[in-house]
Design an enzyme around this catalytic site. Structure first.
Site, short mmCIF file in Angstrom:
data_model
loop_
_atom_site.label_atom_id
_atom_site.label_comp_id
_atom_site.label_asym_id
_atom_site.label_seq_id
_atom_site.Cartn_x
_atom_site.Cartn_y
_atom_site.Cartn_z
N ASP A 195 8.93 15.80 10.26
CA ASP A 195 10.36 15.99 10.43
C ASP A 195 11.18 15.24 9.37
O ASP A 195 10.91 14.09 9.06
CB ASP A 195 10.74 15.48 11.83
CG ASP A 195 12.19 15.69 12.17
OD1 ASP A 195 12.60 16.86 12.28
OD2 ASP A 195 12.92 14.70 12.31
N GLU B 55 9.39 19.56 6.86
CA GLU B 55 10.73 20.06 7.16
C GLU B 55 11.70 19.37 6.21
O GLU B 55 12.03 18.20 6.36
CB GLU B 55 11.14 19.76 8.60
CG GLU B 55 12.42 20.48 8.99
CD GLU B 55 13.58 19.56 9.41
OE1 GLU B 55 14.65 20.10 9.73
OE2 GLU B 55 13.44 18.33 9.41
C1 GLC Z 1 15.18 17.73 12.14
C2 GLC Z 1 15.26 18.50 13.44
C3 GLC Z 1 16.62 18.36 14.03
C4 GLC Z 1 16.92 16.90 14.23
C5 GLC Z 1 16.69 16.10 12.95
C6 GLC Z 1 16.67 14.64 13.21
O1 GLC Z 1 16.04 18.27 11.22
O2 GLC Z 1 14.92 19.83 13.23
O3 GLC Z 1 16.73 19.08 15.21
O4 GLC Z 1 18.23 16.76 14.66
O5 GLC Z 1 15.47 16.39 12.36
O6 GLC Z 1 15.45 14.22 13.77
C1 GLC Z 2 17.94 18.36 9.08
C2 GLC Z 2 18.70 18.82 7.87
C3 GLC Z 2 20.09 19.22 8.19
C4 GLC Z 2 20.08 19.80 9.56
C5 GLC Z 2 19.88 18.66 10.51
C6 GLC Z 2 19.74 18.99 11.95
O1 GLC Z 2 16.94 17.48 8.72
O2 GLC Z 2 18.63 17.99 6.78
O3 GLC Z 2 20.57 20.15 7.27
O4 GLC Z 2 21.24 20.50 9.81
O5 GLC Z 2 18.75 17.90 10.12
O6 GLC Z 2 20.44 20.06 12.42
#
Ligand code: GLC
Ligand code: GLC
Length: 612
Positions: free
Chosen positions: A260, A302
């Site tokens: 993540d 991600e």
């Molecule tokens: C990732 C997840 C998102 C979350 C963020 C912080 O982007 O997909 O849902 O808010 O990480 O952990």
């Molecule tokens: C993710 C992304 C951001 C996204 C958020 C969660 O890691 O960097 O663009 O919108 O966390 O929604």
């Protein structure tokens, strides 16, 4: 049969250079820590269940297993899909009937109590969220899925832990060892110096990137929410801890670790602290560690970032073939929605052909159209400038309005997520079906158009090259769930509007049609080896701006995929298809013949065609 230790040594030798070259760039010469790292890998390998060791061998022999055209992903929150892990087993027939081979349990490790950012604020990495079941229930579900030919993905949140994690608790009490696991400052000056170049991820809910705690007198780096404390990856002890957790999960039957928010893992003053080169060394070293001790496991990164920054997560330069095996193609999602709103694919064609290689080594995209997060309009000013009459700033503004249903004539219904008054940046929430027009549709014609847009998206992600991910409920066109405002932990975060609960009752006629259409696409995909993610994807421009097209080059010959983003009939020259090596004008998706008139291919509204 080689014994356990021999196998370990072989795999250590295979990946030692990948592991240590990156590790030493990050942490220098640390023989004592390297010895502990190797011992850690050996210990987990020895503990690895026999069944998983057999799977390791199988995947060593078939390293491209996850690139197969047979792979179909399905992503869900365990509670919203099946109540608990015990419930998952009961829904295996449904997953099979969809053709699913890859299941992603959304965050399922023990979260902090109350608001946990949908489980991304993890308090304990070696425990399953008690609301979903026990570790044993998890293992049973993973085993049951594996026996039905399905793989399991879980989230590994490694940029931050919950502030209630035991490391954070010790840090709060003044334990220096654990304070060094996080990024803590005694005075406001350093945070302020960093802040100059940082962006805010949740400007409305969690402004700024640091939090001051009067109880222990320190500023803590909190990129996301206040309760999510960024880990200090410059500390090799953090690396060892995460490897330990990673392999613990691998040995519980996890096939793919979704890493993540990786973009944020390294910080350097004077930069925006995203996508720094060290992040790629961390990811290479983590990957090598798994390849040694749990070789059947793959990594998915991600990083929801601009194209230029995204591509390296699949390994470029010295990291080629050594980094993540999968990464989210957020740009495909962005371009799909952009083209759908404008009926114009020029930006899509430009961006996808200019910034993305046609294939990767031992890696590919996770393709998707909607996910559990918002859509951030990652369209750069330079890319906007490459298209006549397009201003990127205005276009981003238009898209945010359009998908919030605030633009006259918009078919979409959604919400604005995190408006940043400083930058003008606005993202969108909304379910696939609602954004595609199903919620607003009044007439039969509007319903049909929404269905066509949905199936256009599903067939795009199934063809583009990568592992397609269906998010639970999209296969039956669930519209926005506005009930999230009644849940105190969710009300502030409208991403919950597109995280519905599965209604297991009888489907409506429209839901059934979406499900049938989705199944048909999946079935056809699995029959076409050209669609393996190991084959390159070449974007080709037909000259008609409503049409997006690309060629998938397989040993069986080319497959030309054609998508009409407009609600009107369109034409492209039949010679254009012939130039791509297409001889018979037959659509492998519908099984039908494509009409050719006066040397033109006639393309129905929102059509998706796979010509072979
Ligand atoms: C990732 C997840 C998102 C979350 C963020 C912080 O982007 O997909 O849902 O808010 O990480 O952990
Ligand atoms: C993710 C992304 C951001 C996204 C958020 C969660 O890691 O960097 O663009 O919108 O966390 O929604």
């Amino acid at each position: 049969m080689p014994d356990d230790k021999t196998l370990f040594d072989l795999r250590w030798n295979r990946s030692e250079a990948d592991l240590l070259s990156s590790f030493r760039l990050l942490y220098g010469q640390t023989p004592e820590i390297e010895t502990r790292l190797k011992a850690l890998l050996l210990r987990h390998w020895k503990e690895r269940p026999v069944e998983l060791k057999a799977l390791d061998l199988k995947r060593d022999l078939e390293p491209e297993w996850f690139l197969s055209e047979k792979m179909i992903g399905y992503v869900f929150y365990v509670d919203r899909f099946a109540g608990t892990f015990k419930g998952v087993a009961q829904h295996i027939p449904y997953l099979k009937s969809l053709g699913v081979t890859y299941v992603h349990f959304m965050p399922c490790l023990r979260p902090r109590p109350g608001n946990s950012d949908g489980g991304y604020s993890v308090m304990e990495y070696r425990a399953i969220n008690p609301a979903l079941g026990t570790t044993k229930d998890f293992e049973n579900a993973a085993t049951a899925l594996r026996h039905e030919g399905m793989t399991v993905t879980v989230d590994l949140v490694l940029n931050h832990t919950a502030k209630e994690h035991e490391w954070a608790e010790k840090a709060k009490k003044g334990d220096r060892k654990y304070q060094d696991y996080y990024l803590m400052f005694d005075n406001p000056e350093e945070p302020a110096a960093y802040e100059k170049n940082l962006v805010e991820i949740f400007p409305n809910d969690a402004p700024g990137n640091f939090t001051f705690y009067p109880e222990f007198g320190k500023y803590v780096w909190t990129t996301f929410n206040e309760h999510q404390w960024d880990l200090n990856w410059a500390n090799p002890e953090v690396f060892l801890e995460i490897v330990d957790i990673m392999l613990f999960l691998a040995n519980k039957g996890v096939d793919c670790l979704r890493l993540d928010a990786v973009a944020f893992m390294w910080k350097r003053l004077g930069t925006n602290c995203q996508n720094l080169p060290e992040v790629h060394d961390i990811l290479q070293a983590l990957r090598a560690a798994t390849r040694i001790a749990a070789p059947g496991v793959i990594h998915k990164a991600e990083a929801i970032v601009a194209p230029r920054d995204l591509v390296p997560y699949l390994g470029s330069g010295r990291h080629r073939g050594r980094e993540a095996n999968l990464a989210y193609h957020n740009n495909l999602m962005v371009q799909y929605w952009s083209s759908l709103a404008t009926r114009d694919t020029r930006l899509m064609t430009h961006v996808l052909s200019t910034h993305f290689p046609s294939s990767f080594r031992n890696a590919s995209w996770a393709t998707y159209i909607r996910c559990h997060d918002d859509i951030g309009w990652a369209i750069t000013d330079e890319d906007g400038a490459a298209i006549a009459d397009l201003n990127a700033f205005e276009h981003r503004k238009f898209l945010a309005d359009f998908y919030a249903g605030q633009f006259a004539g918009s078919f979409a219904r959604g919400g604005i997520f995190q408006e940043n008054p400083l930058t003008g940046d606005r993202r969108n929430s909304g379910s696939f079906a609602s954004l595609a027009g199903l919620e607003a549709a009044q007439s039969e014609a509007e319903i049909n158009a929404a269905l066509d847009r949905i199936l256009l998206g599903v067939s795009l992600m199934a063809t583009f090259g990568g592992l397609p991910l269906l998010y639970m409920g999209d296969e039956i066109g669930l519209t926005n769930d506005y009930g999230f405002v009644n849940n105190l932990d969710h009300a502030h975060d409208n991403r919950w509007m597109h995280r519905p609960v599965m209604p297991w009752g009888k489907l409506t006629d429209v839901q059934q049609r979406i499900l049938d259409g989705t199944r048909a696409i999946i079935t056809r995909r699995k029959e076409l080896p050209q669609l393996s993610a190991a084959n390159p994807t070449l974007i080709v421009d037909s000259g008609n701006k409503a049409i997006f097209s690309f060629v998938r080059e397989g040993d069986e010959g080319p497959l030309l995929a054609i998508f009409n983003f407009s609600e009107l009939w369109e034409n492209i020259p039949a010679d254009f298809a012939r130039e791509q090596g297409i001889t018979a004008f037959e659509d492998a998706l519908s099984g039908g013949k494509v009409a050719v008139e006066d040397g033109l291919l006639r393309l129905p509204p929102y059509c998706r065609m796979w010509l072979t």
